[in-house]
Enzyme design. Sequence first.
Site, PDB file in Angstrom:
ATOM      1  N   ASN A  75       0.631  -1.036  -0.121  1.00 49.77           N
ATOM      2  CA  ASN A  75      -0.043   0.143   0.086  1.00 49.77           C
ATOM      3  C   ASN A  75       0.464   1.834   0.273  1.00 49.77           C
ATOM      4  OD1 ASN A  75      -2.350   2.119   1.130  1.00 49.77           O
ATOM      5  ND2 ASN A  75      -0.676   2.404   2.654  1.00 49.77           N
ATOM      6  N   TYR A  93       4.021   9.676 -11.312  1.00 52.95           N
ATOM      7  CA  TYR A  93       2.285   9.289 -10.562  1.00 52.95           C
ATOM      8  C   TYR A  93       2.013   8.538 -11.702  1.00 52.95           C
ATOM      9  CZ  TYR A  93      -0.978   8.559  -7.324  1.00 52.95           C
ATOM     10  OH  TYR A  93      -1.880   7.460  -6.618  1.00 52.95           O
ATOM     11  N   LYS A  96       1.980   3.979 -11.329  1.00 61.21           N
ATOM     12  CA  LYS A  96       1.123   3.128 -10.898  1.00 61.21           C
ATOM     13  C   LYS A  96       0.632   2.496 -12.093  1.00 61.21           C
ATOM     14  CE  LYS A  96       0.690   4.894  -6.666  1.00 61.21           C
ATOM     15  NZ  LYS A  96       0.730   3.553  -5.163  1.00 61.21           N
TER      16      LYS A  96
END
Length: 295
Positions: A91, A158, A162
């Site tokens: 996470n 980012y 991801k």
Amino acid sequence: MSNEFAGKTAIISGAAGGIGLALAEAFAEQGMNIVMGDIDTQALQISADELRAKGFNILTCALDVTDYAQWEDIVTSAKAQFGKVHMVVNNAGVGGTPGKIEDSEHETWRWVMDVNVMGVLYGAQACVPAIKEHGEGGWVLNVASMAGMMGMPYAGAYCASKAAVVSMSESWVAELQPHNIHVSVLCPAFVKTRIHESYRNRQQKYAVTSDKRIDKDKLKAGAQAATRAVESGIPATMLAQRVLEALRSNQTYIYTHPNYRKVTSARFKAIDHAFVDAKDSDVVGHLINDDIVTF
């Protein structure tokens, strides 16, 4: 309804707050032993004490996900305390700095990639052997983002990180399926967390040393926009309940915002159109009937 989580052990990175903490509590409510790891050890202890006060089995470990040795340590501690490891939740993540291509700090890209991508790899590498060894199966849950399904202007690091998490998860699905280890990738849109404040835990080894002249006003404006977006998101507790729901039905892709389907549908439509263009191509069209090569 049977509870496949009861008595099992989960290791969760970035568990001091936000999504990680919400998942820790949700899994603990299902009877799981929870191993909470985080780089912010002060916040970690506060959160862990709150869960212990509710009667949950909690172990805390300092965890910088960019340090593989710390991943090895947390697995060793989990096995010593609870005997077995059944789940890893990768996470921990950071948002980076919004900005134009030419303004991008190389140190920031390395930070984002090391935390968001290498941190996931390290978590899987350390935990999967521990899950395999007892033969009972388990779970790998990687937290990506809708940003992994769609590029966004001024958020290249980012989005790229991801997207990598999505692809890594897809690669591991078939690999781990024979071991009864289910792999899922969580792709939420905005959730009320502190990811827009991730600079608070930025490691010194990623300090900016370049002489790039960043437009501070634009940087501040980007940060303010990110704050507004995050604060408009769903509660992390809602996300955690959605994860439980999706894991129970063995979903590979876990989505929390059905309204974003239109975004991915437009992307898939554009991809399909590009394949039609390739089929009609004078250069490569003849490959249409060739076998698909897989490993």
